[in-house]
Design a protein around this motif. Structure first.
Motif, PDB file in Angstrom:
ATOM      1  N   VAL A 149       4.480  39.607 -17.762  1.00 27.57           N
ATOM      2  CA  VAL A 149       3.461  40.590 -18.152  1.00 27.57           C
ATOM      3  C   VAL A 149       3.312  41.648 -17.065  1.00 27.57           C
ATOM      4  CG1 VAL A 149       1.010  40.923 -18.685  1.00 27.57           C
ATOM      5  CG2 VAL A 149       2.247  38.982 -19.666  1.00 27.57           C
ATOM      6  N   ILE A 150       3.293  41.228 -15.819  1.00 25.38           N
ATOM      7  CA  ILE A 150       3.186  42.178 -14.707  1.00 25.38           C
ATOM      8  C   ILE A 150       4.377  43.137 -14.715  1.00 25.38           C
ATOM      9  CG2 ILE A 150       3.269  42.396 -12.191  1.00 25.38           C
ATOM     10  CD1 ILE A 150       1.668  39.717 -12.107  1.00 25.38           C
ATOM     11  N   SER A 151       5.581  42.600 -14.912  1.00 30.85           N
ATOM     12  CA  SER A 151       6.780  43.445 -14.947  1.00 30.85           C
ATOM     13  C   SER A 151       6.717  44.429 -16.103  1.00 30.85           C
ATOM     14  CB  SER A 151       8.031  42.574 -15.063  1.00 30.85           C
ATOM     15  OG  SER A 151       8.189  41.787 -13.909  1.00 30.85           O
ATOM     16  N   ALA A 152       6.271  43.975 -17.269  1.00 32.50           N
ATOM     17  CA  ALA A 152       6.152  44.872 -18.420  1.00 32.50           C
ATOM     18  C   ALA A 152       5.139  45.977 -18.142  1.00 32.50           C
ATOM     19  CB  ALA A 152       5.757  44.077 -19.668  1.00 32.50           C
ATOM     20  N   LEU A 153       4.013  45.623 -17.551  1.00 30.82           N
ATOM     21  CA  LEU A 153       3.001  46.636 -17.209  1.00 30.82           C
ATOM     22  C   LEU A 153       3.556  47.660 -16.233  1.00 30.82           C
ATOM     23  CD1 LEU A 153      -0.171  44.409 -16.907  1.00 30.82           C
ATOM     24  CD2 LEU A 153       0.116  46.329 -18.466  1.00 30.82           C
ATOM     25  N   ARG A 154       4.261  47.198 -15.236  1.00 30.38           N
ATOM     26  CA  ARG A 154       4.849  48.129 -14.256  1.00 30.38           C
ATOM     27  C   ARG A 154       5.837  49.076 -14.926  1.00 30.38           C
ATOM     28  NH1 ARG A 154       5.250  43.695  -9.941  1.00 30.38           N
ATOM     29  NH2 ARG A 154       3.429  44.155  -8.672  1.00 30.38           N
ATOM     30  N   LEU A 155       6.720  48.504 -15.755  1.00 32.25           N
ATOM     31  CA  LEU A 155       7.695  49.342 -16.453  1.00 32.25           C
ATOM     32  C   LEU A 155       7.011  50.401 -17.300  1.00 32.25           C
ATOM     33  CD1 LEU A 155      10.274  46.645 -17.547  1.00 32.25           C
ATOM     34  CD2 LEU A 155      10.764  48.630 -16.103  1.00 32.25           C
TER      35      LEU A 155
ATOM     36  N   GLU B 187       8.546  58.916 -20.248  1.00 35.15           N
ATOM     37  CA  GLU B 187       9.917  59.016 -20.733  1.00 35.15           C
ATOM     38  C   GLU B 187       9.956  58.535 -22.191  1.00 35.15           C
ATOM     39  OE1 GLU B 187      12.290  56.745 -17.945  1.00 35.15           O
ATOM     40  OE2 GLU B 187      11.107  57.560 -16.274  1.00 35.15           O
ATOM     41  N   PRO B 188      11.065  58.752 -22.875  1.00 31.02           N
ATOM     42  CA  PRO B 188      11.140  58.326 -24.278  1.00 31.02           C
ATOM     43  C   PRO B 188      11.407  56.824 -24.414  1.00 31.02           C
ATOM     44  CG  PRO B 188      13.141  59.466 -23.665  1.00 31.02           C
ATOM     45  CD  PRO B 188      12.206  59.570 -22.487  1.00 31.02           C
ATOM     46  N   ILE B 189      10.467  56.011 -23.949  1.00 28.60           N
ATOM     47  CA  ILE B 189      10.617  54.557 -24.035  1.00 28.60           C
ATOM     48  C   ILE B 189       9.910  54.027 -25.280  1.00 28.60           C
ATOM     49  CG2 ILE B 189      10.787  54.337 -21.534  1.00 28.60           C
ATOM     50  CD1 ILE B 189       7.907  53.056 -21.657  1.00 28.60           C
ATOM     51  N   ASN B 190      10.258  52.823 -25.651  1.00 24.37           N
ATOM     52  CA  ASN B 190       9.591  52.134 -26.745  1.00 24.37           C
ATOM     53  C   ASN B 190       9.581  50.637 -26.421  1.00 24.37           C
ATOM     54  OD1 ASN B 190      12.188  51.172 -27.379  1.00 24.37           O
ATOM     55  ND2 ASN B 190      12.509  52.746 -28.917  1.00 24.37           N
ATOM     56  N   VAL B 191       9.074  49.837 -27.320  1.00 23.04           N
ATOM     57  CA  VAL B 191       8.967  48.396 -27.081  1.00 23.04           C
ATOM     58  C   VAL B 191      10.348  47.792 -26.853  1.00 23.04           C
ATOM     59  CG1 VAL B 191       8.289  46.185 -28.105  1.00 23.04           C
ATOM     60  CG2 VAL B 191       6.785  48.180 -28.312  1.00 23.04           C
ATOM     61  N   ASP B 192      11.330  48.180 -27.655  1.00 27.26           N
ATOM     62  CA  ASP B 192      12.675  47.633 -27.475  1.00 27.26           C
ATOM     63  C   ASP B 192      13.221  47.928 -26.077  1.00 27.26           C
ATOM     64  OD1 ASP B 192      12.807  46.484 -29.994  1.00 27.26           O
ATOM     65  OD2 ASP B 192      13.708  48.264 -30.905  1.00 27.26           O
TER      66      ASP B 192
ATOM     67  N   LYS C  20       2.186  36.729 -24.910  1.00 28.22           N
ATOM     68  CA  LYS C  20       1.542  36.680 -23.592  1.00 28.22           C
ATOM     69  C   LYS C  20       0.866  38.008 -23.267  1.00 28.22           C
ATOM     70  CE  LYS C  20       5.035  35.248 -21.008  1.00 28.22           C
ATOM     71  NZ  LYS C  20       5.789  34.670 -19.864  1.00 28.22           N
ATOM     72  N   PHE C  21       1.516  39.097 -23.590  1.00 26.72           N
ATOM     73  CA  PHE C  21       0.979  40.418 -23.294  1.00 26.72           C
ATOM     74  C   PHE C  21      -0.330  40.652 -24.044  1.00 26.72           C
ATOM     75  CE2 PHE C  21       0.753  44.995 -22.961  1.00 26.72           C
ATOM     76  CZ  PHE C  21       1.340  45.257 -21.734  1.00 26.72           C
ATOM     77  N   LYS C  22      -0.317  40.364 -25.334  1.00 29.57           N
ATOM     78  CA  LYS C  22      -1.529  40.560 -26.156  1.00 29.57           C
ATOM     79  C   LYS C  22      -2.669  39.677 -25.643  1.00 29.57           C
ATOM     80  CE  LYS C  22      -3.833  41.848 -29.894  1.00 29.57           C
ATOM     81  NZ  LYS C  22      -4.278  43.178 -30.172  1.00 29.57           N
ATOM     82  N   THR C  23      -2.375  38.459 -25.272  1.00 34.87           N
ATOM     83  CA  THR C  23      -3.385  37.531 -24.769  1.00 34.87           C
ATOM     84  C   THR C  23      -3.955  37.996 -23.430  1.00 34.87           C
ATOM     85  OG1 THR C  23      -2.337  35.666 -25.875  1.00 34.87           O
ATOM     86  CG2 THR C  23      -3.813  35.147 -24.052  1.00 34.87           C
TER      87      THR C  23
ATOM     88  N   ARG D 223      -3.830  44.150 -25.578  1.00 37.72           N
ATOM     89  CA  ARG D 223      -3.135  45.153 -26.386  1.00 37.72           C
ATOM     90  C   ARG D 223      -1.714  44.674 -26.619  1.00 37.72           C
ATOM     91  NH1 ARG D 223      -5.018  48.781 -22.117  1.00 37.72           N
ATOM     92  NH2 ARG D 223      -6.806  49.932 -22.889  1.00 37.72           N
ATOM     93  N   THR D 224      -1.072  45.232 -27.632  1.00 33.52           N
ATOM     94  CA  THR D 224       0.351  44.990 -27.805  1.00 33.52           C
ATOM     95  C   THR D 224       1.114  45.874 -26.818  1.00 33.52           C
ATOM     96  OG1 THR D 224       0.657  46.734 -29.438  1.00 33.52           O
ATOM     97  CG2 THR D 224       0.013  44.529 -30.263  1.00 33.52           C
ATOM     98  N   LEU D 225       2.404  45.645 -26.687  1.00 32.88           N
ATOM     99  CA  LEU D 225       3.221  46.499 -25.826  1.00 32.88           C
ATOM    100  C   LEU D 225       3.165  47.955 -26.304  1.00 32.88           C
ATOM    101  CD1 LEU D 225       6.276  44.134 -25.471  1.00 32.88           C
ATOM    102  CD2 LEU D 225       4.833  44.882 -23.585  1.00 32.88           C
ATOM    103  N   LEU D 226       3.279  48.159 -27.609  1.00 33.49           N
ATOM    104  CA  LEU D 226       3.222  49.524 -28.147  1.00 33.49           C
ATOM    105  C   LEU D 226       1.863  50.167 -27.884  1.00 33.49           C
ATOM    106  CD1 LEU D 226       4.514  51.838 -29.673  1.00 33.49           C
ATOM    107  CD2 LEU D 226       3.804  50.737 -31.807  1.00 33.49           C
ATOM    108  N   GLU D 227       0.812  49.418 -28.083  1.00 29.76           N
ATOM    109  CA  GLU D 227      -0.528  49.959 -27.802  1.00 29.76           C
ATOM    110  C   GLU D 227      -0.669  50.323 -26.330  1.00 29.76           C
ATOM    111  OE1 GLU D 227      -3.077  47.533 -31.222  1.00 29.76           O
ATOM    112  OE2 GLU D 227      -2.819  46.641 -29.232  1.00 29.76           O
ATOM    113  N   GLN D 228      -0.063  49.549 -25.440  1.00 31.59           N
ATOM    114  CA  GLN D 228      -0.137  49.849 -24.014  1.00 31.59           C
ATOM    115  C   GLN D 228       0.639  51.118 -23.679  1.00 31.59           C
ATOM    116  OE1 GLN D 228      -2.126  48.531 -21.881  1.00 31.59           O
ATOM    117  NE2 GLN D 228      -1.397  49.492 -20.010  1.00 31.59           N
ATOM    118  N   ILE D 229       1.810  51.274 -24.263  1.00 33.83           N
ATOM    119  CA  ILE D 229       2.584  52.499 -24.034  1.00 33.83           C
ATOM    120  C   ILE D 229       1.766  53.712 -24.478  1.00 33.83           C
ATOM    121  CG2 ILE D 229       4.618  53.817 -24.776  1.00 33.83           C
ATOM    122  CD1 ILE D 229       6.077  51.043 -24.976  1.00 33.83           C
ATOM    123  N   ARG D 230       1.192  53.627 -25.653  1.00 27.57           N
ATOM    124  CA  ARG D 230       0.375  54.746 -26.166  1.00 27.57           C
ATOM    125  C   ARG D 230      -0.856  54.978 -25.296  1.00 27.57           C
ATOM    126  NH1 ARG D 230       0.718  53.321 -32.606  1.00 27.57           N
ATOM    127  NH2 ARG D 230       2.801  54.182 -32.907  1.00 27.57           N
TER     128      ARG D 230
END
Length: 115
Positions: A11-17, A24-29, A45-48, A52-59
């Motif tokens: 989760v920490i790594s995903a948040l950092r990314l 940049e033009p990133i998405n969940v994939d 794990k991220f939602k818990t 938020r979901t990964l997509l919601e976090q990006i937005r």
């Protein structure tokens, strides 16, 4: 941020990314390809942990960056959209109307007149 005080490295790594690359033009994939974890596992794990979901976090990160740029710079709306990761001004405006019920230009004017 408090989010980085979590225990889970995935989760920490995903948040950092997301925080480092949201403009940049990133998405969940894209996020998932960077990490050695199964999609469902990370999503759960991220939602818990983040709420938020990964997509919601990006937005969310993109939206916060756009608000910051509108308040702190005189960049055109087109540049604000691009610098914050929105593909175009229309998408930026749609997000502002949905989230705050105002256009980006009105948000900028309202905030600057309050300062």
């Amino acid at each position: 941020s408090d989010l980085f005080a979590m225990d889970d490295e995935d989760v920490i790594s995903a948040l950092r990314l997301i925080n480092e690359h949201a403009s940049e033009p990133i998405n969940v994939d894209w996020v998932l390809r960077q990490l050695p974890v199964a999609r469902r596992t990370l999503q759960r794990k991220f939602k818990t942990m983040v709420g938020r979901t990964l997509l919601e976090q990006i937005r969310h990160v993109r939206f916060e960056k756009a608000k910051e740029l509108l308040i702190e710079t005189d960049l055109t709306l087109d540049w604000v959209a691009r610098q914050s990761g929105f593909s175009n001004v229309r998408w930026l405006a749609d997000c502002f109307r949905e989230e705050l019920k105002v256009t980006p230009g009105r948000y900028r004017r309202q905030f600057r007149t309050q300062s």
